[in-house]
Design an enzyme around this catalytic site. Sequence first.
Site, mmCIF file in Angstrom:
data_model
loop_
_atom_site.group_PDB
_atom_site.id
_atom_site.type_symbol
_atom_site.label_atom_id
_atom_site.label_comp_id
_atom_site.label_asym_id
_atom_site.label_seq_id
_atom_site.Cartn_x
_atom_site.Cartn_y
_atom_site.Cartn_z
ATOM 1 N N TYR A 240 18.763 28.449 8.808
ATOM 2 C CA TYR A 240 17.717 29.140 9.558
ATOM 3 C C TYR A 240 17.982 29.099 11.066
ATOM 4 O O TYR A 240 18.346 28.055 11.613
ATOM 5 C CB TYR A 240 16.355 28.479 9.305
ATOM 6 C CG TYR A 240 15.764 28.821 7.954
ATOM 7 C CD1 TYR A 240 15.475 30.144 7.605
ATOM 8 C CD2 TYR A 240 15.464 27.816 7.043
ATOM 9 C CE1 TYR A 240 14.921 30.444 6.371
ATOM 10 C CE2 TYR A 240 14.901 28.109 5.812
ATOM 11 C CZ TYR A 240 14.636 29.431 5.481
ATOM 12 O OH TYR A 240 14.086 29.717 4.271
ATOM 13 N N ARG B 254 -9.830 -0.658 15.176
ATOM 14 C CA ARG B 254 -9.656 0.127 13.951
ATOM 15 C C ARG B 254 -10.547 -0.537 12.896
ATOM 16 O O ARG B 254 -11.745 -0.371 12.924
ATOM 17 C CB ARG B 254 -8.167 0.183 13.573
ATOM 18 C CG ARG B 254 -7.841 1.290 12.612
ATOM 19 C CD ARG B 254 -6.374 1.304 12.229
ATOM 20 N NE ARG B 254 -5.955 0.073 11.573
ATOM 21 C CZ ARG B 254 -4.758 -0.112 11.026
ATOM 22 N NH1 ARG B 254 -3.842 0.844 11.072
ATOM 23 N NH2 ARG B 254 -4.457 -1.248 10.435
ATOM 24 N N LYS C 230 0.836 -1.200 0.000
ATOM 25 C CA LYS C 230 0.000 0.000 0.000
ATOM 26 C C LYS C 230 0.872 1.252 0.000
ATOM 27 O O LYS C 230 2.096 1.144 0.193
ATOM 28 C CB LYS C 230 -0.918 -0.029 1.223
ATOM 29 C CG LYS C 230 -0.158 -0.107 2.531
ATOM 30 C CD LYS C 230 -0.989 -0.751 3.637
ATOM 31 C CE LYS C 230 -0.246 -0.643 4.956
ATOM 32 N NZ LYS C 230 -0.800 -1.518 5.993
ATOM 33 N N MET D 178 13.411 23.507 3.459
ATOM 34 C CA MET D 178 12.435 22.818 2.612
ATOM 35 C C MET D 178 13.113 22.028 1.491
ATOM 36 O O MET D 178 12.761 20.888 1.212
ATOM 37 C CB MET D 178 11.467 23.847 2.022
ATOM 38 C CG MET D 178 10.334 23.237 1.222
ATOM 39 S SD MET D 178 9.288 24.492 0.480
ATOM 40 C CE MET D 178 8.559 25.242 1.933
HETATM 41 C C1 LIG Z 1 0.082 -2.391 6.544
HETATM 42 C C2 LIG Z 1 -0.441 -3.663 7.020
HETATM 43 C C3 LIG Z 1 0.402 -4.764 7.198
HETATM 44 C C4 LIG Z 1 1.897 -4.668 7.073
HETATM 45 O O1 LIG Z 1 2.384 -4.201 8.290
HETATM 46 P P1 LIG Z 1 3.936 -3.933 8.543
HETATM 47 O O2 LIG Z 1 3.988 -3.477 9.931
HETATM 48 O O3 LIG Z 1 4.329 -2.854 7.579
HETATM 49 O O4 LIG Z 1 4.645 -5.193 8.275
HETATM 50 C C5 LIG Z 1 -0.168 -5.969 7.555
HETATM 51 N N1 LIG Z 1 -1.494 -6.088 7.744
HETATM 52 C C6 LIG Z 1 -2.337 -5.039 7.609
HETATM 53 C C7 LIG Z 1 -3.788 -5.235 7.856
HETATM 54 C C8 LIG Z 1 -1.838 -3.800 7.258
HETATM 55 O O5 LIG Z 1 -2.672 -2.758 7.149
#
Ligand SMILES: *Cc1c(COP(=O)(O)O)cnc(C)c1O
Length: 349
Positions: free
Chosen positions: A250, A133, A42, A298
């Site tokens: 800065y 969640r 993702k 930046m």
């Molecule tokens: C993002 C995610 C993972 C991967 O988790 P990591 O900590 O990056 O290994 C696994 N399961 C779900 C449901 C996730 O949202």
Amino acid sequence: MTPAGANGDGPLRLDIDLQALTANWTWFRDHSHGAVTGAAVKANGYGLGADAVVTALAGAGCREFFVTTIEEAARLLPLADGCTVYALHGLRPGEKPITGIVPVLNSQEQIARWREAAPGRKCDVMVDTGMNRLGIGWREFETGMLDGLNLGTLHSHLASADEPDNPLNDIQQRRFQEIVASVRPPRAALAGSAGICRGPDFAFGMTRPGLGIYGGVPHPMAAGCLQQVVRPQAEVLIVRHVAVGDIVGYNGMWRAEVGTRVAVLNIGYADGYRRGFSNEGQVLVGGERRPVIGRISMDLTTVDIGNAPVDEGDWVEVEYDLPAASAVSGQSQYELLTGLGHRYQRRYI
Ligand SMILES: *Cc1c(COP(=O)(O)O)cnc(C)c1O
């Protein structure tokens, strides 16, 4: 693989080591106790470029890819021949099912929507075992809620897998184990990268590692076992001499105690090189580690280059080993990856 709008000859590169990436995935597969090992890709493959990540991992034998939305999954599906792409956010209102994409349904509302939109089609379900969640809460979960679904994998997710001593891990594992025993799904999955490190009781039939594939260290057990994947490289814009007593950057966060040669690099917090690296980060200059001095701007970073033979137009590597960079900057390893931004020319090696 140059992102839209990026000039291939720009002053900022991100070297991405796909061999290290696949070696890391293989390490998680080898520690998944026989479970099918997928990959979380993702957020555009944790910021590295999901296309290249998926192609490389599929080449290494990964067949299950996790993203958030169905739309995100649809973009990856053509790259993942013979693979399944899962949408962790399930089926949102108004969303249409797409053949080959398996939603992970997270509520009774989503289950009802799927029954309506794609009766009999394969889906996964998430149960919540304490994180509150995504997923149907373990207290209200009943096996009958899944009646008539063509269930693939039953999932849950750990809230504190990166805290080895947190008792919630075992509590969640037991709650999930109980639900799995009553549902008897074709497959069950609980562990991401850190969960895998907790051992066989957490592996179930499938694992979903993310962070560790990209070189993050999710749990002390994996320390020293994973390779660095991401290496930001920045061009030197200017080399200047700073006189004793003068400040750099800065707010004068750094002041020269002796005359100092300083390189001004073309990287800043807009590139994910966050202000936490001010006076703390390191840069590899001709094999030598040199300190970042002053505040990160930046678009610019200043480095004390000592006597290193560095000139305008040279390239230097910004130290970005994730556990170390996280400790130095106060950013999580996840944010360090996903915050890298769009100005890099991503080079896959
Ligand atoms: C993002 C995610 C993972 C991967 O988790 P990591 O900590 O990056 O290994 C696994 N399961 C779900 C449901 C996730 O949202």
